[in-house]
Design an enzyme around this catalytic site. Structure first.
Site, mmCIF file in Angstrom:
data_model
loop_
_atom_site.group_PDB
_atom_site.id
_atom_site.type_symbol
_atom_site.label_atom_id
_atom_site.label_comp_id
_atom_site.label_asym_id
_atom_site.label_seq_id
_atom_site.Cartn_x
_atom_site.Cartn_y
_atom_site.Cartn_z
ATOM 1 N N GLY D 148 -44.453 27.788 15.562
ATOM 2 C CA GLY D 148 -45.756 28.420 15.462
ATOM 3 C C GLY D 148 -46.848 27.377 15.257
ATOM 4 O O GLY D 148 -46.586 26.230 14.884
ATOM 5 N N CYS D 149 -48.081 27.784 15.515
ATOM 6 C CA CYS D 149 -49.191 26.835 15.449
ATOM 7 C C CYS D 149 -49.453 26.408 14.006
ATOM 8 O O CYS D 149 -49.511 25.208 13.711
ATOM 9 C CB CYS D 149 -50.436 27.445 16.074
ATOM 10 S SG CYS D 149 -50.832 29.112 15.529
ATOM 11 N N TYR D 150 -49.600 27.361 13.091
ATOM 12 C CA TYR D 150 -49.801 26.980 11.693
ATOM 13 C C TYR D 150 -48.623 26.162 11.161
ATOM 14 O O TYR D 150 -48.824 25.129 10.517
ATOM 15 C CB TYR D 150 -49.997 28.215 10.809
ATOM 16 C CG TYR D 150 -51.302 28.952 10.970
ATOM 17 C CD1 TYR D 150 -52.522 28.309 10.758
ATOM 18 C CD2 TYR D 150 -51.329 30.306 11.280
ATOM 19 C CE1 TYR D 150 -53.724 28.999 10.871
ATOM 20 C CE2 TYR D 150 -52.526 31.003 11.386
ATOM 21 C CZ TYR D 150 -53.727 30.344 11.180
ATOM 22 O OH TYR D 150 -54.905 31.039 11.278
ATOM 23 N N THR D 152 -46.680 24.164 12.635
ATOM 24 C CA THR D 152 -46.715 22.786 13.134
ATOM 25 C C THR D 152 -47.659 21.934 12.296
ATOM 26 O O THR D 152 -47.301 20.845 11.823
ATOM 27 C CB THR D 152 -47.146 22.779 14.617
ATOM 28 O OG1 THR D 152 -46.170 23.461 15.386
ATOM 29 C CG2 THR D 152 -47.317 21.360 15.140
ATOM 30 N N ALA D 153 -48.887 22.426 12.114
ATOM 31 C CA ALA D 153 -49.882 21.634 11.377
ATOM 32 C C ALA D 153 -49.465 21.450 9.919
ATOM 33 O O ALA D 153 -49.624 20.367 9.349
ATOM 34 C CB ALA D 153 -51.247 22.308 11.461
#
Lengths: 343, 343, 343, 343
Positions: D148-150, D152-153
């Site tokens: 997921g995007c969150y 990853t960060a």
């Protein structure tokens, strides 16, 4: 009618004061100063005021200011403190929208603001103008330190928790996001449209001057362990608004009906709105208005409080007028009841 | 490999050249100059290039430039013309992204640009770098005047109508809207975020320097009556893109299958896309790409042409590279085939 | 106090009416209807009104509406015309913010709006609510057709030129740009943030319903040649505002002190501001206010007029209240003097 | 050449995959499916791909998919798990950009995603596709759960601290802000331009599905006390980008040269960039690129880590292609070296 002067009316805080004061039924705008724009009609610099305000900027003239009932300083830090002693002597009251009188300890002030304080003897007398904290003292004050924008949102968000002693004051986080108007009206490359639009970043981690101001506010209501608050501001690609996301840990055994606590704490506050449980306040519901909207979320020991204001209104000019209303015995909400602007 | 220098690499046109050139398979970036930033790594000023470009800005040194195959000037107007004679003498080719060589008549140039021209003898030789108009001459050129952003969008939009002699050249209107990057990378209060965001305005009515450039371009293909074009630029609250809305009147009796005319005119152009009848091109379909998208609408005698480009790509850096490809006998599209970025 | 009802209060025009009416000193908001939201507190749907308005949406009930002094319709086209006969019979006055009564010719109306008109017999009586054109008739009207947003900006921009017979009515161009709120409050993929932000496009070329409305307005003051106006609307990536860029050609021999003409024409208009010569009005100077700001530029025979409004205020809700003030004999500016919001 | 299929190519993740894959030198795009758009040319739906991709959407046909080397699922949650067993049987590899295979525990998955899992037997085999954590396993995988995007960060931001055991895993805060494209391409009123622009809010406090994914990632490298991470996502008014602001407390006595720790941890990572001490990464430096930029700040026991990515690239399509490169033995950076787009 209250005779009003504004010193330094060419920034965003200045034009916002003007926007609100021309709608205030008990105010006569008498003087607006600007060194750089003296002689220029205000509505020439701010066409948004065309047809609503027929005044020109003037040079600063302390005698003219001293004939006013109240002088608002919408100046950079370090200006108001030069003139406050004279103005108070002359019987005018002063509301400083900059930071000159926000910190009570001169040593702390000088460390964070990097200059000597011109009148430290007034730091004690100055009242920190957060009505939800200091309403009675504001009513009797000659000199108001109008709160910073971030400290307003963060203090209102955390106040009930710390007053009630429910959370660990050594584990606080304030993750704050501000619209670009909070940085002022400047010709700066890093605030140019293409650098800011479609962009987002933190700034001033561990180094922002609103940190000691928040700590001082919360410290007045905190007992027990020392306050330790991590504050990180960020720059949002929009004009107006501050969103504070606040993190705390409940003490073991602390009661957790925080919704009731917040509703009770702010029940009589005209400009603080506690949203229903599970809500997420958004900037658009306070844009151009003087409200602070707050929601509180709890899960186990973790608390998240969301607090939003318009940085130019409740975070600056609106709160300054709220303070003026209190100082002059008017209805606190006079001139400040406009609904938010949506969309 | 083509050895490339960029003079003045610190503006938006400069960083866009860099973004595209580091992806170009036949280019070796040798020199990037900046007076103000000499010694500083390029990726320090432009973190978007971090890890993609390992060069530092240098002082301008004509000898170093002269060792390159081609020198791009991404400088303010008036800089390239100081160095072009020396560089051409030394055998380098020059592509000027500013306006120094765009107008053929030195008197017209000096009137619009408010300074004497340093080398008017090169105005005749310089080739106006719009491949759709001058492809063959570009291929043989030593000196390219890279077109302005508005002139690129307007010229491509009106060219087929005027070449075919279908409309009255004395009744043209070009209503153009540009993203803020078109104004360059500056610390200017009027380009600050809060002044531009949620805002829109025209500027430079009857006074913009791209007016004579457009008229010169269209004049080369116009016959009959004198050209009279009203050009009004506007500032859009977005980073990239130009939208030209073009108005013309068909001559009495003119055939009106304009859709077929446009499709035929641009059939072989790799970077001009004629949309199907009834379409409305949008900036997002050319963002960060080198395309120009055009739609043509007719109702009775009235024609409306919609033409969009990315001002930094087809309106500046991308077109400059397209010109370089042509000058060096490469596939015209080399390094320029990236799709647009959406959203 | 004027007892007010709003039918269809859930769109952007509805919430804007509410925002302005809660600040109006002579208005009692009695009824707000919504089929979909009946029973829901208004401030639940529109938190920007929290603490400012204590009403809930209701089902439409013509008897309740008929007890009000004035009924605003902030509904889709085709709704008001169903209820107008009954309401007028009952003695209420009606201000329709949609298009049901804007075109005088029922055949033209039906062609553009694609449905039969439910009460064409009222088209004659309805007064087109542009005070600058019809002030006296508005004061005596029972039924107001509140102007469209584009027609307001364009009509005010071109009116002086056509009244004075100075320009060729057969050669007019209106290139208009609107903020997204003009498209209403909808769940539409093409109006989603990512499709609209950083984007710009024309739409409805030669096909927009505001075209016949503008032509009808200008036709009432035009003599000589037939009107021919090319109207192209565009979608701006911002919330509020319309910018009209208007192009005309002076008749041969026409006097050209257009600045004086505009200033004279609008000298007594409280909400039209003619800027000084050479100016470029911007949306931010009318944002959230009821003003129209106009600048006129001339070069030879070419005229460019720039006209800006807030589409939700002077282009909809504000103008509707201005009409209400006139109909009820109040000061025309009552409740509408708030300055614009900048930034 | 790798023969590639994309299932569900009509969302923002789909078009981003297409944008990147058409630039990939070792990829042949063979199949793009869409139930709703079958038969329509891809460039008709996504004009940004015009002239760059000559394919039409097709109905889903598992046999066609099975002939490809790799199938990307850019579908809603719950779709990939229906087809994975068949595709793997047929010898294709699968990269799921949705969440079907991200959580290892089927019970946890079903609780957060609210449906039964169609093939829980594959949860064990699926490799979580974060190359910085699982590079070797990715190279040998048949089935990739693209992060997921969150997550990853956040994972990249906190990984070094937890691997080194320097901070209290029971006191973590992840305050995350995402651009609107993270919410997908939908017709939703709350994602419409006017509701999102000039606005900002938190959402899903204590209830977002990326919470267990982050906890699972960090749990694999955490020893000692249980992980307790408070995760609050917010919606930024911009198209692309995630900014994670991460808060942690150093253990008593923990060494604090965190700058060296981070630089060492990510020295060989092609897409993770550790900024110099005191930096504040911004979204514009990773826009449209596959980089993650990280800065770490320490003051006493408090640590703040700032981590930014483009949610559609490193947070979705770019990382998926990075995984594909690893799975097929290619240079991990192939097709992913485009610099970020600024401005």
């Amino acid at each position: 009618m209250i005779k009003v002067a504004i010193v330094g009316g060419t920034g965003y805080t200045g034009v916002e004061l003007l926007r609100l004061l021309v709608q205030h039924p008990q105010v006569e705008l008498a003087v607006i100063t600007s060194r750089g724009e003296a002689g220029r009609p205000v509505s020439d610099l701010f066409p948004s005021l065309s047809g609503r305000l027929d005044l020109a900027f003037r040079e600063v003239d302390v005698r003219a200011l001293a004939t006013c009932d109240v002088v608002f300083f919408a100046t950079p830090n370090g200006v108001a403190m030069q003139q406050v002693p004279t103005l108070l002597d002359a019987g005018a009251r002063v509301i400083d929208l900059a930071a000159d009188f926000r910190l009570r300890d001169p040593a702390v002030w000088e460390r964070w603001y990097g200059m000597p304080h011109a009148c430290p003897q007034f730091l004690e007398e100055a009242v920190y103008g957060l009505p939800e904290l200091n309403r009675e003292r504001i009513a009797g004050a000659r000199l108001i330190a109008n709160p910073g924008c971030y400290p307003t949102a963060v203090t209102l968000g955390l106040l009930p928790l710390l007053e009630a002693g429910l959370v660990d004051p050594g584990e606080l986080v304030a993750d704050c996001k501000s619209g670009v108007s909070g940085a002022g009206r400047h010709a700066r490359a890093d605030l140019s449209f293409c650098e800011t639009n479609e962009n987002f970043k933190a700034y001033g981690v561990f180094a922002h001057r609103h940190q000691p101001e928040i700590v001082q506010n919360l410290g007045t209501v905190t007992t027990g362990a020392a306050l330790d608050l991590t504050f990180v501001p960020h720059l949002l690609p929009l004009n107006r608004g501050i969103h504070a996301t606040l993190y705390a840990r409940l003490h073991a055994g602390a009661a957790t009906d925080l919704q009731a606590l917040y509703e009770s704490r702010y029940r009589d506050e005209p400009f603080v709105r506690v949203l229903s449980a599970g809500s997420h306040p958004q900037l658009s519901e306070v844009r151009a208005g003087n409200d602070c909207a707050i929601a509180v979320h709890v899960s186990g020991k973790r608390v998240v409080v969301l607090s939003v204001i318009d940085n130019l209104v409740k975070g600056a000019a609106g709160q300054a007028i709220q303070n003026m209303n209190l100082m002059f015995g008017l209805d606190e909400t006079l001139g400040l009841r406009q609904p938010a602007l949506a969309p």
